[in-house]
Design a protein around this motif. Structure first.
Motif, mmCIF file in Angstrom:
data_model
loop_
_atom_site.group_PDB
_atom_site.id
_atom_site.type_symbol
_atom_site.label_atom_id
_atom_site.label_comp_id
_atom_site.label_asym_id
_atom_site.label_seq_id
_atom_site.Cartn_x
_atom_site.Cartn_y
_atom_site.Cartn_z
ATOM 1 N N UNK A 17 22.094 112.883 -9.290
ATOM 2 C CA UNK A 17 20.620 113.028 -9.297
ATOM 3 C C UNK A 17 19.790 111.810 -9.865
ATOM 4 N N UNK A 18 20.552 110.935 -10.926
ATOM 5 C CA UNK A 18 20.000 109.830 -11.192
ATOM 6 C C UNK A 18 19.895 108.818 -10.377
ATOM 7 N N UNK A 19 20.868 108.649 -9.617
ATOM 8 C CA UNK A 19 21.075 107.629 -8.346
ATOM 9 C C UNK A 19 19.965 108.120 -7.458
ATOM 10 N N UNK A 20 19.606 109.299 -6.948
ATOM 11 C CA UNK A 20 18.498 109.747 -6.148
ATOM 12 C C UNK A 20 17.276 109.341 -6.738
ATOM 13 N N UNK A 21 17.073 109.596 -7.794
ATOM 14 C CA UNK A 21 15.859 109.223 -8.895
ATOM 15 C C UNK A 21 15.506 107.845 -8.638
ATOM 16 N N UNK A 22 16.486 107.034 -8.757
ATOM 17 C CA UNK A 22 16.400 105.475 -8.899
ATOM 18 C C UNK A 22 15.889 105.173 -7.369
ATOM 19 N N UNK A 23 16.691 105.796 -6.442
ATOM 20 C CA UNK A 23 16.402 105.543 -5.007
ATOM 21 C C UNK A 23 15.009 105.594 -4.699
ATOM 22 N N UNK A 30 20.642 98.505 -3.739
ATOM 23 C CA UNK A 30 20.332 98.865 -2.314
ATOM 24 C C UNK A 30 20.864 99.787 -1.645
ATOM 25 N N UNK A 31 20.267 100.565 -0.605
ATOM 26 C CA UNK A 31 20.937 101.719 0.169
ATOM 27 C C UNK A 31 20.625 101.620 1.226
ATOM 28 N N UNK A 32 21.154 102.320 2.083
ATOM 29 C CA UNK A 32 21.084 102.276 3.804
ATOM 30 C C UNK A 32 20.809 103.423 4.068
ATOM 31 N N UNK A 33 19.455 103.808 4.992
ATOM 32 C CA UNK A 33 19.270 104.908 5.355
ATOM 33 C C UNK A 33 19.964 105.126 6.774
ATOM 34 N N UNK A 34 20.749 106.182 7.102
ATOM 35 C CA UNK A 34 21.538 106.222 8.360
ATOM 36 C C UNK A 34 20.480 107.152 9.315
ATOM 37 N N UNK A 35 20.067 108.121 8.590
ATOM 38 C CA UNK A 35 19.075 109.166 9.046
ATOM 39 C C UNK A 35 18.415 109.846 8.034
ATOM 40 N N UNK A 36 17.492 110.645 8.220
ATOM 41 C CA UNK A 36 16.655 111.318 7.327
ATOM 42 C C UNK A 36 17.701 111.819 6.178
ATOM 43 N N UNK A 89 22.196 108.891 3.501
ATOM 44 C CA UNK A 89 22.128 107.392 2.790
ATOM 45 C C UNK A 89 23.561 107.078 2.219
ATOM 46 N N UNK A 90 23.721 105.972 2.768
ATOM 47 C CA UNK A 90 25.049 105.311 2.230
ATOM 48 C C UNK A 90 24.708 103.808 1.581
#
Length: 70
Positions: free
Chosen positions: A25-31, A38-44, A47-48
């Protein structure tokens, strides 16, 4: 024969959160707030996180305490 070793390692949110020692949840909130690594959106819904980028982000956010003699 061509090498089958990937050039980089991608982690899902759960694995990246575990590596960082925070909750998913924390990582999703930071995103969402654009605060975390930094993160990579592969599709909607996919996320990787690049392992090397996570290590760099951790290194850049490492604070070394300085003690002042009194």
């Amino acid at each position: 024969m061509a090498s089958t070793t990937p050039a980089f390692t991608l982690l899902d949110t759960e694995a990246a959160a575990s590596l960082l020692g925070v909750s998913r949840h924390t990582l999703e909130d930071w995103r969402w707030k654009r605060l975390g690594p930094p993160w990579i959106r592969i599709s909607r819904s996919c996320v990787r996180y690049d392992l090397d980028a996570l290590r760099r982000w951790l290194s850049e956010h490492t604070v070394e305490e300085i003690t002042v003699a009194s």
